[in-house]
Design a protein around this motif. Sequence first.
Motif, mmCIF file in Angstrom:
data_model
loop_
_atom_site.group_PDB
_atom_site.id
_atom_site.type_symbol
_atom_site.label_atom_id
_atom_site.label_comp_id
_atom_site.label_asym_id
_atom_site.label_seq_id
_atom_site.Cartn_x
_atom_site.Cartn_y
_atom_site.Cartn_z
ATOM 1 N N ARG A 142 0.832 -1.201 0.000
ATOM 2 C CA ARG A 142 0.000 0.000 0.000
ATOM 3 C C ARG A 142 0.871 1.258 0.000
ATOM 4 N N MET A 143 0.547 2.184 -0.875
ATOM 5 C CA MET A 143 1.277 3.466 -0.938
ATOM 6 C C MET A 143 0.808 4.356 0.210
ATOM 7 N N ALA A 144 1.671 5.259 0.592
ATOM 8 C CA ALA A 144 1.303 6.219 1.648
ATOM 9 C C ALA A 144 0.284 7.217 1.097
ATOM 10 N N PRO A 145 -0.586 7.742 1.962
ATOM 11 C CA PRO A 145 -1.570 8.741 1.501
ATOM 12 C C PRO A 145 -0.897 9.949 0.915
ATOM 13 N N THR A 146 -1.453 10.533 -0.139
ATOM 14 C CA THR A 146 -0.925 11.777 -0.724
ATOM 15 C C THR A 146 -2.015 12.829 -0.806
ATOM 16 N N GLN A 147 -3.256 12.400 -0.595
ATOM 17 C CA GLN A 147 -4.367 13.349 -0.750
ATOM 18 C C GLN A 147 -5.127 13.490 0.564
ATOM 19 N N PRO A 148 -5.730 14.650 0.763
ATOM 20 C CA PRO A 148 -6.601 14.812 1.936
ATOM 21 C C PRO A 148 -7.966 14.161 1.661
ATOM 22 N N LEU A 149 -8.664 13.778 2.723
ATOM 23 C CA LEU A 149 -10.038 13.281 2.590
ATOM 24 C C LEU A 149 -10.936 14.436 2.187
ATOM 25 N N THR A 150 -11.614 14.307 1.064
ATOM 26 C CA THR A 150 -12.406 15.417 0.548
ATOM 27 C C THR A 150 -13.792 14.929 0.150
ATOM 28 N N LYS A 151 -14.830 15.644 0.622
ATOM 29 C CA LYS A 151 -16.199 15.302 0.222
ATOM 30 C C LYS A 151 -16.502 16.045 -1.063
ATOM 31 N N THR A 152 -16.911 15.314 -2.087
ATOM 32 C CA THR A 152 -17.052 15.882 -3.420
ATOM 33 C C THR A 152 -18.464 15.620 -3.940
ATOM 34 N N ALA A 153 -19.037 16.615 -4.542
ATOM 35 C CA ALA A 153 -20.365 16.434 -5.129
ATOM 36 C C ALA A 153 -20.249 15.557 -6.385
ATOM 37 N N THR A 154 -21.090 14.533 -6.459
ATOM 38 C CA THR A 154 -21.128 13.646 -7.632
ATOM 39 C C THR A 154 -22.596 13.464 -8.000
ATOM 40 N N PRO A 155 -23.251 14.518 -8.414
ATOM 41 C CA PRO A 155 -24.700 14.473 -8.583
ATOM 42 C C PRO A 155 -25.140 13.413 -9.593
ATOM 43 N N GLY A 156 -25.988 12.499 -9.125
ATOM 44 C CA GLY A 156 -26.558 11.470 -10.011
ATOM 45 C C GLY A 156 -25.585 10.387 -10.415
ATOM 46 N N GLN A 157 -24.369 10.393 -9.865
ATOM 47 C CA GLN A 157 -23.357 9.409 -10.274
ATOM 48 C C GLN A 157 -23.339 8.279 -9.251
ATOM 49 N N ALA A 158 -24.146 7.246 -9.489
ATOM 50 C CA ALA A 158 -24.283 6.195 -8.482
ATOM 51 C C ALA A 158 -23.368 5.009 -8.752
#
Lengths: 588, 588
Positions: free
Chosen positions: B245-261
């Motif tokens: 497993r690679m180390a994390p590089t990104q922050p946890l981010t809540k992102t809008a994904t409208p209608g993308q189920a």
Amino acid sequence: MKATALHLPTFKEAPADAEVISHKLMTRAGMIRKLAGGIYTYMPLGLRVIRRIEAIIREEMDAAGAIELLMPVVQPAELWMESGRWEEYGPELMRVKDRHEREFVIQPTSEEVITDLARQDLRSYRQLPKNFYHIQTKFRDERRPRFGIMRGREFTMKDAYSFDRNPEAALASYQKMFDTYIRIFDRLGLDYRAVAADTGSIGGSASHEFQVIADTGEDALIYSTGSDYAANIELAEAVPLLATRMAPTQPLTKTATPGQARCEDVAAYLKLPLDRTLKSIVLSTEKPGADGQTEVTVWLLLLRGDHEMNEVKVGKVPGLKGFRFATEAEILEHFGSKPGYLGPVGMKKPVRIVADRTVANMSDFVCGANEADYHYTGVNWGRDLPEPAAEGEIADVMVADIRNVQAGDPSPDGKGTLAIQRGIEVGHVFFLGTKYSEAMNATFVDEDGQSKPLQMGCYGIGVTRLLGAAIEQNHDEKGIIWPAAIAPFEVVVCPMGLERSESVREAVDSLAAQLEAAGIRHVVDDRNERPGVMFADWELIGVPLRITVGDRGLKEGLLELTVRRGLETRKLPPAEVLAEVQKLLPTL
Amino acid sequence: MKATALHLPTFKEAPADAEVISHKLMTRAGMIRKLAGGIYTYMPLGLRVIRRIEAIIREEMDAAGAIELLMPVVQPAELWMESGRWEEYGPELMRVKDRHEREFVIQPTSEEVITDLARQDLRSYRQLPKNFYHIQTKFRDERRPRFGIMRGREFTMKDAYSFDRNPEAALASYQKMFDTYIRIFDRLGLDYRAVAADTGSIGGSASHEFQVIADTGEDALIYSTGSDYAANIELAEAVPLLATRMAPTQPLTKTATPGQARCEDVAAYLKLPLDRTLKSIVLSTEKPGADGQTEVTVWLLLLRGDHEMNEVKVGKVPGLKGFRFATEAEILEHFGSKPGYLGPVGMKKPVRIVADRTVANMSDFVCGANEADYHYTGVNWGRDLPEPAAEGEIADVMVADIRNVQAGDPSPDGKGTLAIQRGIEVGHVFFLGTKYSEAMNATFVDEDGQSKPLQMGCYGIGVTRLLGAAIEQNHDEKGIIWPAAIAPFEVVVCPMGLERSESVREAVDSLAAQLEAAGIRHVVDDRNERPGVMFADWELIGVPLRITVGDRGLKEGLLELTVRRGLETRKLPPAEVLAEVQKLLPTL
């Protein structure tokens, strides 16, 4: 084949429920194993016999131009409703429902399925004749399965069905199958007889049963000692034993016969021959009455005291189809007396009378007086009783053939006298006519452009029942004696001291190689059992020939060849054994 | 054999309910005829193929020392109650009652009957090993029978059962059957693959399926391009596709994904590769609670977005036996969101989590935010989520192989990569262990005097299904192309103008006599049909070689020999035809 590669579970004791010798021997010899009432596993040796029987049947059916296919065990109820058998067939028909609650049967025979196929495929006279057969598992839910595999519930049957343009062609197909059955049963090596049989409820105009002769058989076979007349007892015609009727010589006299209810007792009490007495049997028939009630007709059947009623013949007398025995109340109402003292003179209420052909020519006879402990003697037709109508006429007093023939009766063809054997039915050929084709609308277009129903025949052989029948006919106190043609092996080689003697091993190997090369089905008993155990096992199993190989014999340059039937042993040089086996096998 | 002595009903149109090519072709070629859903009559040509398959199976089973017997179709329920299968088996088990209301089954297999026989007959280690087989009609009441005889209800199966002293001996018997199956399927002339299979509910430690390769097969077969590894997809092990497993590089981010189920939609919307997304599947298990109520456990299964869940593997995860998909209510209760936006971060109520091996090594991934139209990106184990337990440990967040392998995955044996073929299961060998012998108390006395349960194996071949599988693999737009070993005939002779040409008749008779003498299974088309009709019929039926005899060719001294596969024709002098046929047949 080596015995150690087989599974040979033999038993000293027969199962407790085994009533007949074939059931006992097949179980003891490890040929069948009971799984449930009337349901058996065919063990390796039993299956070998089945395969032999099937092979012979197939060869002859194919040679006769019949075409093998395989119809399902589980069949949809709809077809059985079309033919009418869904209603007709009693509780022997195993009915099942699938997960969607649709109804099916586990087939006892395949008339419906083959007729359904024929109506799809046989549309023109150019495609006829056709004869289809299969060898398939059948099921008949017998109320009381017995006699091992002879009256089992699950069994294997070869059933064939012929389709023809007209009755003449259908009878030719029937005759072809009859001839084929003769070849099959000849090849199976069984003593059998083809007898004319009643067509029963199936109708049609011709039917023969193939019966394996055996004292333990359930069926009585009638044949003439002076011609080729043969029929089963249901069908065999009984001619009148008195050519004409003598004039009366005695007055009608009521005689006390205290406690003498049976013809034999009355005859002995009155010191008269049994053939001067009359047996009275009271039957009833029912039909729906005008007011929704059941209308009962009571019948009096008259037989000579030494004769037996034939129920199949009685059922064919006009008006008597579907008869039952009368109740005590019905008897009392019409005769005013209890059974044992009944007769046609002085009845309380009129009944319909059927006299057997012989009875119609009797005079000065004895019958019950319709009063307990009394009989009439000196009874005569036309004086004490109305004159019977001529045979075939419908009347209050009719004459018909309603008895079983007896050994010594004249043959109905006028040649010789009749004799009786017991038999086991293993084959049946039937001219069906259009019973199924009309019910199921199986028609073809004939040369004249007309649509006509197919003319059918059906032809069965009870494959698994044949095993039992063969044993009933061929056994002794040691066990089974298979005809060589269907034996699980034709030859068993029993070595004495196989493990310790090099010369025995060599002789056995040489023998096995010779038998193999000659295409003789053989087994070498390599189990290293004592000779007594080996011999007892193979005598129980019934292999027709045994070759015993031992050091002592080899020193003298001899092997022992034993014929299972009779257990006679001859000593032969090894070089002569194969030729002797080949000479003997066709005779066994 | 002459064609006029056969029944050859061929059809231009396939039945409306035929979904697969084998069903269409077998019906059109007159090999089977439907009688009811999943129940077929085997027509003469179809039966010929069955008999060929059975003969090959018998020869090889006998050569392997297996002993043939015949167990009944109808079996008493009591034995099935003893083994537990009366309860276990679903509605596929056809249950029937006889006239005395006793319960029976129409057998789908015969483990109970053979175990019952073994406990009677196999009492000593000296009788072991033993292997019994039969070829018998089976019934399985499929809810939706389909694919013609490939998933019928009534079918023919060869089933064998081995009995041994101990697991080592039983595995040797298993291996012997495995090797025998290889010989059988080689001889049948089919392209097949033996694959390791899941032992499923039967238990035991070894199981292989024999699969006929066909694009239309229902089963996915996995094999390695670099080794002999082969397994069905239910069993084939999926290794982690990320070694570490690679180390994390990104922050946890809540992102809008409208209608993308769906994962595919989310990846496209976020312009990320699909293998960065996480698929969340919610399952439930039930067990009886303390208060008599049912206690439900909810599970979250995590797969990489491009992977598929393997239900058999999931069922083997500790705690997940007998799982079901969660209800919408259960999902809402635990996640507070509707499906499509679920994920392991920020759930409403705790659930048990199972991460696939690959998922456990993912970093910076995308998953649902448990809120409609929102996903998290940059999700990482150990930071945003608890660290999963090591594989094999029972924990709240577990790791397991729960996915189907995909083509291109590394082979689990480390050699090569995996490829996928489609197959039709036609054989199955199973090491059963003591499942039946313990339930039914089938014991033997071992050399040490101890009573021990028999070690069992079972071995099935779907005889009738093989017909369908062979056709799925071997056909073209004209019809069936039978492997010569199981073809109804190896050669068809098609005469042109048989009725009018003496020289054609003579050439055909001579040819037929030569083929007969050489033991080549052949048919002469004497129907006097036009060449086009003859050729179309036999190309549909699929006879591997056709010899065409015509006046024109004979004048040149030539016959035509056509190979069904490819329909290539060569011209040969009559004297050379037989040798050419004999040369070609083993290759067809």
